[in-house]
Design an enzyme around this catalytic site. Structure first.
Site, short mmCIF file in Angstrom:
data_model
loop_
_atom_site.label_atom_id
_atom_site.label_comp_id
_atom_site.label_asym_id
_atom_site.label_seq_id
_atom_site.Cartn_x
_atom_site.Cartn_y
_atom_site.Cartn_z
N CYS A 1 44.32 65.57 46.49
CA CYS A 1 45.03 65.76 45.22
C CYS A 1 46.53 65.85 45.47
O CYS A 1 46.99 66.69 46.24
CB CYS A 1 44.56 67.01 44.50
SG CYS A 1 45.53 67.23 42.98
N LYS B 1 37.82 59.89 47.98
CA LYS B 1 39.10 59.46 47.39
C LYS B 1 40.19 60.03 48.29
O LYS B 1 40.42 61.24 48.33
CB LYS B 1 39.21 59.98 45.96
CG LYS B 1 40.32 59.26 45.17
CD LYS B 1 40.17 59.51 43.69
CE LYS B 1 41.25 58.81 42.88
NZ LYS B 1 41.13 59.04 41.44
N ASN C 1 43.74 57.69 46.22
CA ASN C 1 44.35 58.56 45.21
C ASN C 1 45.83 58.23 45.07
O ASN C 1 46.37 57.41 45.81
CB ASN C 1 44.18 60.03 45.62
CG ASN C 1 44.07 60.93 44.40
OD1 ASN C 1 44.54 60.58 43.30
ND2 ASN C 1 43.45 62.07 44.57
N ASN D 1 48.79 66.93 43.55
CA ASN D 1 49.49 67.95 42.75
C ASN D 1 49.09 69.39 43.02
O ASN D 1 49.27 70.26 42.19
CB ASN D 1 49.31 67.64 41.26
CG ASN D 1 50.08 66.39 40.89
OD1 ASN D 1 51.17 66.17 41.39
ND2 ASN D 1 49.49 65.58 40.04
N GLY E 1 47.28 69.28 38.00
CA GLY E 1 46.83 70.34 38.89
C GLY E 1 45.39 70.74 38.68
O GLY E 1 45.02 71.91 38.81
N LEU E 2 44.53 69.74 38.33
CA LEU E 2 43.08 69.94 38.40
C LEU E 2 42.53 70.96 37.41
O LEU E 2 41.65 71.75 37.72
CB LEU E 2 42.67 70.34 39.84
CG LEU E 2 43.13 69.34 40.91
CD1 LEU E 2 42.93 69.92 42.30
CD2 LEU E 2 42.38 68.02 40.78
N ASN F 1 37.33 64.19 46.01
CA ASN F 1 38.78 64.04 45.92
C ASN F 1 39.39 64.84 47.08
O ASN F 1 39.51 66.05 47.02
CB ASN F 1 39.27 64.56 44.56
CG ASN F 1 40.77 64.49 44.43
OD1 ASN F 1 41.48 64.12 45.36
ND2 ASN F 1 41.26 64.87 43.26
N GLY G 1 49.84 54.28 37.10
CA GLY G 1 50.05 53.13 36.22
C GLY G 1 50.61 51.94 36.97
O GLY G 1 50.49 51.83 38.19
N THR H 1 45.63 54.95 33.16
CA THR H 1 46.89 54.83 32.42
C THR H 1 46.84 53.70 31.38
O THR H 1 47.43 53.82 30.31
CB THR H 1 48.06 54.62 33.40
OG1 THR H 1 48.05 55.69 34.35
CG2 THR H 1 49.40 54.61 32.69
#
Ligand SMILES: Cc1cc2nc3c(=O)[nH]c(=O)nc-3n(C[C@H](O)[C@H](O)[C@H](O)COP(=O)(O)O)c2cc1C
Length: 316
Positions: A137, A172, A201, A139, A70-71, A134, A226, A278
């Protein structure tokens, strides 16, 4: 291995993705690992604590993590002062986002969201070698869908056109929405020559078949990163490369890169540079050197004199 992108020169195509050094605390040390660039952030105009902990979960069987950060970051002014003091000459990307004020904060207007991005761009543009907005996001409540609306995207670009952005600007964007979303994106940014490329993203949630038992991750909130996202990201890179103006835009390919083969695949599908995060968790710091060695070997095997010769060769 050198990559020259529109005034940006990376010694190697392998960069560190946003989210590792969120506040520009470690760029000198990280550059010693051999990254060709380091993307700092996401950084918002105002500092943010991000989402409550726990917010990062490992799924080792899948070489994946679920991220619900959450940034969290120290805010643009603090990050700027750190970046201005850096000693490394490794190019730095400033990844910019709107401040996450938590789920209880009142919803912000479109005007306020757009203004925040512009303010952060003004603060960070002269201490970064490129900027990455970005716009997706996974999240935060307001980070997800706002820029899926092409009207908001155009308005963002129009406002940025009024700022003297002295650095190449990358976007992104969400990997969702299929080819139609890519067409809309390209149409929306076409008039704004300062936009020089794209990255994808993570998507919100877990949408992949995983080896890890669902009882471990089924209740977790967040986005999967990942190995399991690699195919989805590669598919988006291929599709975007097939549609975009290649003389103007470059793609930075990210998602599931952990070997020379993985980097090479993204490059052949249209990425001019790649990033990872990751893999650093599971492979450790030597992963960068191993990817370089693997990639060099593959380029040589296939008769390419440089990375750029291999960009997009698998796409018509
Ligand atoms: C812990 C963590 C934090 C992240 N934070 C951000 C972020 O702040 N901004 C952003 O644009 N991407 C963020 N990402 C996404 C990564 O930059 C990258 O796009 C994604 O993890 C896919 O790459 P990977 O498979 O090599 O991890 C984050 C990812 C992880 C795992």
């Amino acid at each position: 291995m050198r990559v020259d992108l529109d005034g940006l020169s990376f010694e190697t195509p392998v960069g560190l993705a946003a989210g590792y050094d969120k506040s520009g605390r470690a760029v000198d040390g990280l550059s010693a690992l051999g990254f060709g660039h380091i993307e700092v952030g996401s950084v918002s105009r105002d500092p943010s604590d991000g989402n409550p902990k726990p917010r990062l979960f490992r799924l080792p069987e899948d070489e994946a993590v679920i991220v619900h950060y959450g940034l969290q970051n120290d805010g643009a002014d603090v990050v700027r002062s750190r970046l201005l003091k850096r000693r490394t000459s490794t190019p730095i990307g400033g990844n910019i986002v709107k401040t996450n004020r938590g789920i209880d904060a009142p919803a912000e207007s479109a005007d306020e969201i757009l203004r925040e991005y512009v303010d952060a761009v003004r603060i960070l543009h002269d201490c970064s070698d490129y900027l990455m907005l970005n716009l997706s996001c996974p999240n935060t409540e307001d980070g997800r869908d706002f820029f899926a609306d092409p009207g908001n995207m155009r308005e963002m670009m129009a406002r940025l056109a009024e700022v003297t952005v002295q650095r190449p600007l990358y976007l992104k964007v969400s990997p969702l929405g299929g080819d139609e979303a890519l067409e809309q994106l390209l149409e929306a940014v076409e008039p704004f020559g300062f936009v020089r490329g794209f990255a994808f993203n993570l998507a919100p949630g877990v949408h992949a078949s995983l080896r890890t038992d669902k009882r471990v991750w089924g209740e977790l909130r967040g986005a999967l990163a990942g190995k399991p996202v690699e195919e989805q990201m590669n598919d988006r890179i291929r599709s975007l490369y097939g549609r975009m103006d290649r003389s103007r835009y470059a793609i930075i390919g990210v998602g599931g890169v952990s070997s020379g083969e993985d980097a090479y695949r993204k490059i052949r599908l249209g990425a001019s540079a790649v990033q990872l995060l990751t893999a650093l968790v599971y492979e450790g710091p030597w992963v960068v050197k191993r990817i370089h060695e693997g990639l060099c070997w593959l380029l040589e095997r296939d008769g390419f004199g440089s990375v750029s010769d291999a960009v997009g060769v698998d796409v018509g």
